[in-house]
Design a protein around this motif. Structure first.
Motif, mmCIF file in Angstrom:
data_model
loop_
_atom_site.group_PDB
_atom_site.id
_atom_site.type_symbol
_atom_site.label_atom_id
_atom_site.label_comp_id
_atom_site.label_asym_id
_atom_site.label_seq_id
_atom_site.Cartn_x
_atom_site.Cartn_y
_atom_site.Cartn_z
ATOM 1 N N GLU A 65 -24.869 -70.372 27.133
ATOM 2 C CA GLU A 65 -24.538 -68.987 27.477
ATOM 3 C C GLU A 65 -25.292 -68.061 26.531
ATOM 4 O O GLU A 65 -25.354 -68.314 25.320
ATOM 5 C CB GLU A 65 -23.038 -68.709 27.332
ATOM 6 C CG GLU A 65 -22.159 -69.500 28.276
ATOM 7 C CD GLU A 65 -22.269 -69.062 29.720
ATOM 8 O OE1 GLU A 65 -22.588 -67.878 29.969
ATOM 9 O OE2 GLU A 65 -22.027 -69.892 30.597
ATOM 10 N N TRP A 66 -25.831 -66.967 27.085
ATOM 11 C CA TRP A 66 -26.528 -65.953 26.283
ATOM 12 C C TRP A 66 -26.504 -64.653 27.067
ATOM 13 O O TRP A 66 -27.091 -64.552 28.139
ATOM 14 C CB TRP A 66 -27.967 -66.374 26.029
ATOM 15 C CG TRP A 66 -28.772 -65.384 25.229
ATOM 16 C CD1 TRP A 66 -29.471 -64.309 25.724
ATOM 17 C CD2 TRP A 66 -28.972 -65.367 23.828
ATOM 18 N NE1 TRP A 66 -30.093 -63.637 24.705
ATOM 19 C CE2 TRP A 66 -29.798 -64.272 23.521
ATOM 20 C CE3 TRP A 66 -28.519 -66.173 22.789
ATOM 21 C CZ2 TRP A 66 -30.192 -63.960 22.233
ATOM 22 C CZ3 TRP A 66 -28.911 -65.873 21.501
ATOM 23 C CH2 TRP A 66 -29.735 -64.778 21.232
ATOM 24 N N VAL A 67 -25.802 -63.657 26.545
ATOM 25 C CA VAL A 67 -25.756 -62.327 27.133
ATOM 26 C C VAL A 67 -26.063 -61.351 26.005
ATOM 27 O O VAL A 67 -25.311 -61.269 25.023
ATOM 28 C CB VAL A 67 -24.370 -62.015 27.754
ATOM 29 C CG1 VAL A 67 -24.354 -60.608 28.319
ATOM 30 C CG2 VAL A 67 -24.007 -63.040 28.819
ATOM 31 N N HIS A 68 -27.159 -60.616 26.140
ATOM 32 C CA HIS A 68 -27.636 -59.737 25.069
ATOM 33 C C HIS A 68 -27.637 -58.297 25.571
ATOM 34 O O HIS A 68 -28.355 -57.963 26.506
ATOM 35 C CB HIS A 68 -29.056 -60.162 24.672
ATOM 36 C CG HIS A 68 -29.617 -59.398 23.526
ATOM 37 N ND1 HIS A 68 -30.877 -59.650 23.048
ATOM 38 C CD2 HIS A 68 -29.127 -58.394 22.756
ATOM 39 C CE1 HIS A 68 -31.139 -58.836 22.036
ATOM 40 N NE2 HIS A 68 -30.087 -58.056 21.844
ATOM 41 N N THR A 69 -26.822 -57.463 24.933
ATOM 42 C CA THR A 69 -26.773 -56.039 25.256
ATOM 43 C C THR A 69 -27.507 -55.276 24.163
ATOM 44 O O THR A 69 -27.151 -55.384 22.986
ATOM 45 C CB THR A 69 -25.320 -55.550 25.378
ATOM 46 O OG1 THR A 69 -24.648 -56.330 26.370
ATOM 47 C CG2 THR A 69 -25.279 -54.074 25.765
ATOM 48 N N VAL A 125 -30.141 -48.445 16.988
ATOM 49 C CA VAL A 125 -30.416 -49.603 17.836
ATOM 50 C C VAL A 125 -29.335 -50.626 17.515
ATOM 51 O O VAL A 125 -29.154 -51.003 16.351
ATOM 52 C CB VAL A 125 -31.812 -50.205 17.545
ATOM 53 C CG1 VAL A 125 -32.051 -51.452 18.373
ATOM 54 C CG2 VAL A 125 -32.901 -49.161 17.765
ATOM 55 N N HIS A 126 -28.607 -51.052 18.533
ATOM 56 C CA HIS A 126 -27.496 -51.991 18.332
ATOM 57 C C HIS A 126 -27.699 -53.190 19.250
ATOM 58 O O HIS A 126 -27.893 -53.036 20.460
ATOM 59 C CB HIS A 126 -26.158 -51.307 18.641
ATOM 60 C CG HIS A 126 -24.981 -52.181 18.396
ATOM 61 N ND1 HIS A 126 -24.326 -52.218 17.193
ATOM 62 C CD2 HIS A 126 -24.355 -53.080 19.192
ATOM 63 C CE1 HIS A 126 -23.329 -53.096 17.269
ATOM 64 N NE2 HIS A 126 -23.327 -53.628 18.484
ATOM 65 N N ASP A 127 -27.668 -54.372 18.653
ATOM 66 C CA ASP A 127 -27.756 -55.619 19.425
ATOM 67 C C ASP A 127 -26.401 -56.295 19.416
ATOM 68 O O ASP A 127 -25.782 -56.457 18.345
ATOM 69 C CB ASP A 127 -28.794 -56.562 18.801
ATOM 70 C CG ASP A 127 -30.210 -56.076 19.011
ATOM 71 O OD1 ASP A 127 -30.681 -56.167 20.150
ATOM 72 O OD2 ASP A 127 -30.833 -55.603 18.039
ATOM 73 N N HIS A 128 -25.936 -56.682 20.589
ATOM 74 C CA HIS A 128 -24.664 -57.379 20.769
ATOM 75 C C HIS A 128 -24.974 -58.619 21.605
ATOM 76 O O HIS A 128 -25.414 -58.505 22.755
ATOM 77 C CB HIS A 128 -23.669 -56.472 21.495
ATOM 78 C CG HIS A 128 -22.369 -57.125 21.816
ATOM 79 N ND1 HIS A 128 -21.255 -56.968 21.033
ATOM 80 C CD2 HIS A 128 -22.008 -57.936 22.841
ATOM 81 C CE1 HIS A 128 -20.249 -57.653 21.567
ATOM 82 N NE2 HIS A 128 -20.682 -58.246 22.666
ATOM 83 N N VAL A 129 -24.792 -59.800 21.003
ATOM 84 C CA VAL A 129 -25.112 -61.052 21.692
ATOM 85 C C VAL A 129 -23.857 -61.904 21.801
ATOM 86 O O VAL A 129 -23.211 -62.199 20.789
ATOM 87 C CB VAL A 129 -26.209 -61.847 20.939
ATOM 88 C CG1 VAL A 129 -26.536 -63.146 21.673
ATOM 89 C CG2 VAL A 129 -27.454 -61.004 20.735
#
Length: 157
Positions: free
Chosen positions: A102-106, A118-122
């Motif tokens: 599973e990998w969902v990157h917002t 810049v915000h990374d949410h994985v």
């Protein structure tokens, strides 16, 4: 599912940062050399090859070989959401095929005093161990995202 998050403020206009992250070329520029990334193809939602902007419905097929270790790993990502408005924007990609179950990157962007946040949410599951050691993903993700954020600042400030 375990979650990894990291953010940085880039001293650059929101529009510049958003545009930079909107295409496959941004992905290439922000991936460390040691990942040996190759973009094999990118297509827009209408099937157009190599679109300038990866809209919702776009797909990117790439391969990586971290540290040159064979065989190359295939990674197919689909852009499943993309919105922009009033100094804020985000896009979300989901891995359809690749090394993680599973990998969902917002990727989120916000105009703030001093530039653009810049915000990374994985959200992810590690291969083999699934949820058992999920929080340990931080050990591998932190150097990658630290590089990405440092490189974003270097290229856009």
């Amino acid at each position: 599912m375990p979650v990894y998050e990291r953010e940085v403020v880039v001293d650059a206009p929101f529009e510049d940062v958003w545009d930079f992250h909107s295409g496959a070329s941004g992905l290439e520029a922000l991936t460390p050399d040691w990942m040996n990334l190759r973009i094999e193809s990118s297509v827009g939602p209408d099937g157009e090859p190599d679109p300038d902007v990866l809209e919702a419905g776009s797909k990117v097929e790439s391969t990586v070989a971290p540290f040159g270790v064979a065989p190359r790993q295939r990674w197919v990502s689909a852009i499943v959401a993309r919105e922009e408005g009033d100094g804020q924007a985000f896009f979300r990609d989901e891995m359809e095929q690749g090394p993680f179950p599973e990998w969902v990157h917002t990727h989120s962007f916000e105009a703030v005093d001093g530039g653009t946040r810049v915000h990374d949410h994985v959200e992810y599951e590690l291969p083999v161990v699934r949820g058992l050691f999920g929080p340990l993903g931080w050990v591998g993700f932190e150097p990658m995202f630290r590089y990405r954020h440092r490189k974003t600042k270097e290229l856009l400030e």
